[in-house]
Design an enzyme around this catalytic site. Structure first.
Site, PDB file in Angstrom:
ATOM      1  N   ARG A  27      37.074 -47.263  21.261  1.00 48.69           N
ATOM      2  CA  ARG A  27      36.097 -46.392  20.587  1.00 48.69           C
ATOM      3  C   ARG A  27      35.083 -47.211  19.801  1.00 48.69           C
ATOM      4  NH1 ARG A  27      40.862 -43.400  20.529  1.00 48.69           N
ATOM      5  NH2 ARG A  27      40.698 -41.679  21.993  1.00 48.69           N
TER       6      ARG A  27
ATOM      7  N   ASP B 149      40.244 -46.598  26.902  1.00 48.04           N
ATOM      8  CA  ASP B 149      40.309 -45.188  26.522  1.00 48.04           C
ATOM      9  C   ASP B 149      39.122 -44.485  27.161  1.00 48.04           C
ATOM     10  OD1 ASP B 149      40.942 -42.744  24.977  1.00 48.04           O
ATOM     11  OD2 ASP B 149      42.172 -44.124  23.799  1.00 48.04           O
TER      12      ASP B 149
ATOM     13  N   HIS C 257      43.331 -40.137  28.994  1.00 48.26           N
ATOM     14  CA  HIS C 257      42.331 -40.978  28.310  1.00 48.26           C
ATOM     15  C   HIS C 257      41.661 -41.913  29.315  1.00 48.26           C
ATOM     16  CE1 HIS C 257      43.080 -39.575  24.254  1.00 48.26           C
ATOM     17  NE2 HIS C 257      44.381 -39.641  24.485  1.00 48.26           N
TER      18      HIS C 257
ATOM     19  N   ASP D 115      49.925 -40.818  26.402  1.00 47.00           N
ATOM     20  CA  ASP D 115      49.725 -39.768  25.401  1.00 47.00           C
ATOM     21  C   ASP D 115      48.695 -38.739  25.873  1.00 47.00           C
ATOM     22  OD1 ASP D 115      47.839 -41.856  25.236  1.00 47.00           O
ATOM     23  OD2 ASP D 115      47.149 -41.133  23.292  1.00 47.00           O
ATOM     24  N   GLU D 116      48.851 -37.526  25.381  1.00 41.37           N
ATOM     25  CA  GLU D 116      47.833 -36.480  25.475  1.00 41.37           C
ATOM     26  C   GLU D 116      47.306 -36.282  26.909  1.00 41.37           C
ATOM     27  OE1 GLU D 116      46.093 -36.798  20.966  1.00 41.37           O
ATOM     28  OE2 GLU D 116      45.291 -38.239  22.393  1.00 41.37           O
TER      29      GLU D 116
ATOM     30  N   TYR E 121      49.024 -43.943  10.236  1.00 41.51           N
ATOM     31  CA  TYR E 121      47.711 -43.779  10.862  1.00 41.51           C
ATOM     32  C   TYR E 121      46.621 -44.141   9.848  1.00 41.51           C
ATOM     33  CZ  TYR E 121      48.806 -42.299  15.567  1.00 41.51           C
ATOM     34  OH  TYR E 121      49.206 -42.301  16.883  1.00 41.51           O
TER      35      TYR E 121
ATOM     36  N   ASP F 225      43.533 -44.506  10.326  1.00 39.49           N
ATOM     37  CA  ASP F 225      42.236 -43.832  10.488  1.00 39.49           C
ATOM     38  C   ASP F 225      42.172 -42.598   9.590  1.00 39.49           C
ATOM     39  OD1 ASP F 225      44.309 -43.137  12.358  1.00 39.49           O
ATOM     40  OD2 ASP F 225      42.929 -41.738  13.312  1.00 39.49           O
TER      41      ASP F 225
ATOM     42  N   TRP G  19      42.792 -46.043  14.803  1.00 45.36           N
ATOM     43  CA  TRP G  19      41.927 -45.474  15.832  1.00 45.36           C
ATOM     44  C   TRP G  19      40.504 -45.578  15.325  1.00 45.36           C
ATOM     45  CZ3 TRP G  19      44.399 -45.000  20.209  1.00 45.36           C
ATOM     46  CH2 TRP G  19      45.786 -44.844  20.179  1.00 45.36           C
TER      47      TRP G  19
ATOM     48  N   GLU H  99      37.452 -43.985  16.216  1.00 41.00           N
ATOM     49  CA  GLU H  99      36.382 -43.008  16.477  1.00 41.00           C
ATOM     50  C   GLU H  99      35.295 -43.049  15.398  1.00 41.00           C
ATOM     51  OE1 GLU H  99      39.598 -42.310  16.854  1.00 41.00           O
ATOM     52  OE2 GLU H  99      39.936 -40.890  18.509  1.00 41.00           O
TER      53      GLU H  99
END
Ligand code: ACM
Ligand code: ZN
Length: 498
Positions: free
Chosen positions: A136, A165, A229, A292-293, A389, A391, A437, A439
């Site tokens: 990111r 990603d 991702h 993930d996700e 985390y 972030d 992360w 972003e």
């Protein structure tokens, strides 16, 4: 606060007198590789504004650090006997010696006078990790080296490098040149057509970082996020998606429907080439395969994915996730590597026995990790809900940078990776990890502000014996330690610790 070493050593016994020095002591004996890293670090400190910075520019020939190999000590253990004229460091191998020298580095950064003492030290957990999302935001090589050096000052020993990603693919794979040619570039839609910070790490960059980390006894573990991702992969190779595209490298953040097509064998050709590259460049025994996700929206509508489901004797689309995990993990095993996956890899695997070797990184909370140890998997605890985390904002002030929620230094200090586990289950916990992360990160300096000092709290959490941990004492030591971080030109959150 005569020592203020972070992480707090397992034992410190203060003695009378001081070790006073006017420059770097002569370092003799074993562990000369580790000694030369300390010399380099010491020399770099000459550029600082420390009150006693003149000591960083020379050698003190009358003072010695004598390093001795002592095989009775564990791999990461060390002892320091600090006398008036010499410091004796003992360690079983280079890893312990490096940790001992980093504890000394902290003392040297703070003062030209160290109280005499005996220190005995070794870690509570073997995996003390930090993850950087370089997709990111594309961090420069010098930034990553500086960060790894700072992590190693706190005995953090794993640098988990999130290389791919939706928003960017950063690893060059010779057989798939478009991954970097197309997949490393995204258009920043805040501007009309301007590219955002783009790029990828060359093989030379990667070797440089791995070798820089290796002499600091930090293992670099790469992550390639499959099968979700995957927008950057799909933009480069649209045939690997269920619909065929068109796709683009994402500039928006979030979770996307388009993932790798589970019915297309070509995704495993890609994975094989990627794994060969990783095996060539990264000596780490682990490869993180993401997991993930993963949305099944496209799989459900895809004839190839439906055919795969039936062919594999599965019933529900989400089971394809574990089918892919098993396949990727066995490909890695053939190359001598062990797979790590985010905790979703456990899901929908009732019809599949995931090989026990697959390590699970528990991120949605501690539940994934607890379930994984019950099933015999090694686990790394990195709960987004409890201090891992970075972030997330440092505190509840809405003006603080960060996304999603709040994660305090006290949580990073207190998260117990083995809470609620039996002794046998706890034995499977390798340790813990903090993640950043990216972003909302637009510069390495912002990353530092998010990372420090929470990673410092986390390092003590993972290293120091439970009975020696004390947050109030940590907070007091941090007033001294913050000056060391300043001397290393590391930005840090300076609000009150909560
Ligand atoms: C994750 O935070 N998606 C692992
Ligand atoms: Zn498909």
């Amino acid at each position: 606060m005569p020592f203020a070493i972070i992480p707090e050593p397992a034992l410190i016994q203060e003695r009378d007198g001081f070790f006073e020095y006017t420059g770097l002591p002569v370092i003799e004996g074993d562990f000369q590789n580790e000694a030369s890293v300390l010399k380099e670090q010491f020399a770099q400190a000459t550029q600082t504004e420390a009150p006693h910075s003149s000591i960083f520019s020379g050698t003190d020939a009358a003072r010695k650090i004598i390093c001795k190999k002592d095989e009775s000590l564990g791999a990461e253990a060390y002892t320091l006997a600090i006398g008036r004229e010499t410091i004796e460091l003992r360690a079983g191998c280079g890893r312990g010696a490096y940790h001992g020298l980093q504890s000394l580095r902290q003392l040297f950064l703070s003062s030209e006078k160290i109280p005499c003492a005996c220190i005995e030290d070794e870690p509570r957990f073997g995996w003390r990790g930090f993850m950087l999302d370089a997709s990111r935001y594309f961090y420069s090589v010098p930034f990553i080296k500086k960060l790894i050096d700072a992590l190693s000052l706190h005995h953090i020993n794993v640098f988990h490098w999130h290389l791919t990603d939706d928003q960017g693919w950063r690893l060059p794979v010779p057989e798939y040149p478009l991954l970097t040619e197309i997949g490393s570039k995204r258009t920043d839609r805040r501007f009309s057509g301007a590219p955002s910070r783009c790029g990828f790490y060359t093989e030379g960059d990667i070797r440089e970082i791995v070798s820089f980390a290796s002499v600091r006894h930090v293992e670099v573990t790469p992550e390639i996020d499959f099968p979700g991702h995957a927008s950057a992969i799909l933009a480069a190779y649209p045939d690997l998606g269920c619909t065929g595209g068109p796709y683009r490298v994402e500039d928006r953040f979030g979770i996307f429907d388009d993932v790798l097509c589970a019915g297309n064998d070509a995704i495993f050709d890609l994975a094989d080439a990627v794994f060969n590259t990783l095996t060539r460049l990264f000596p780490s025994p682990y490869v993180h395969i993401g997991g993930d996700e993963v949305r099944v929206t496209r799989w459900s509508q895809c004839p190839k994915c439906n055919k795969r489901l039936a062919g594999a004797g599965l019933k529900e689309m989400p089971e394809l996730q574990s089918w892919i995990t098993v396949k990727l993990a066995s490909m890695l095993a053939e190359k001598g590597k062990t797979a790590i996956g985010w905790d979703e890899v456990l899901e929908d695997s009732s019809r599949y026995t995931l090989p026990k070797e697959i390590a699970v990184m528990s991120w949605r909370g501690a539940e994934g990790g607890k379930a994984a140890v019950k099933r015999g998997h090694p686990v790394i605890m990195s709960p987004s809900t409890d201090g891992c985390y970075l972030d997330y904002r440092n505190c509840g002030d809405v003006e603080e940078p960060g996304q999603w929620g709040v994660s305090t230094a006290r949580q990073s200090y207190s998260m117990n990776p083995v809470a609620g586990m039996s002794e046998n289950e706890a034995a499977l916990v390798m340790g813990g990890q903090c993640n950043l992360w990216s972003e909302l990160i637009y510069a390495g300096k912002i990353a530092e502000y998010m990372i420090f000092p929470r990673i410092v709290a986390f390092a003590e959490n993972m290293w120091t014996p439970q009975v020696r941990k004390d947050f109030a004492n940590f907070a007091q030591k941090l007033t001294v330690h913050r000056q060391r971080l300043d001397m290393l030109d590391i930005a840090q959150y300076r609000g009150r610790l909560k």
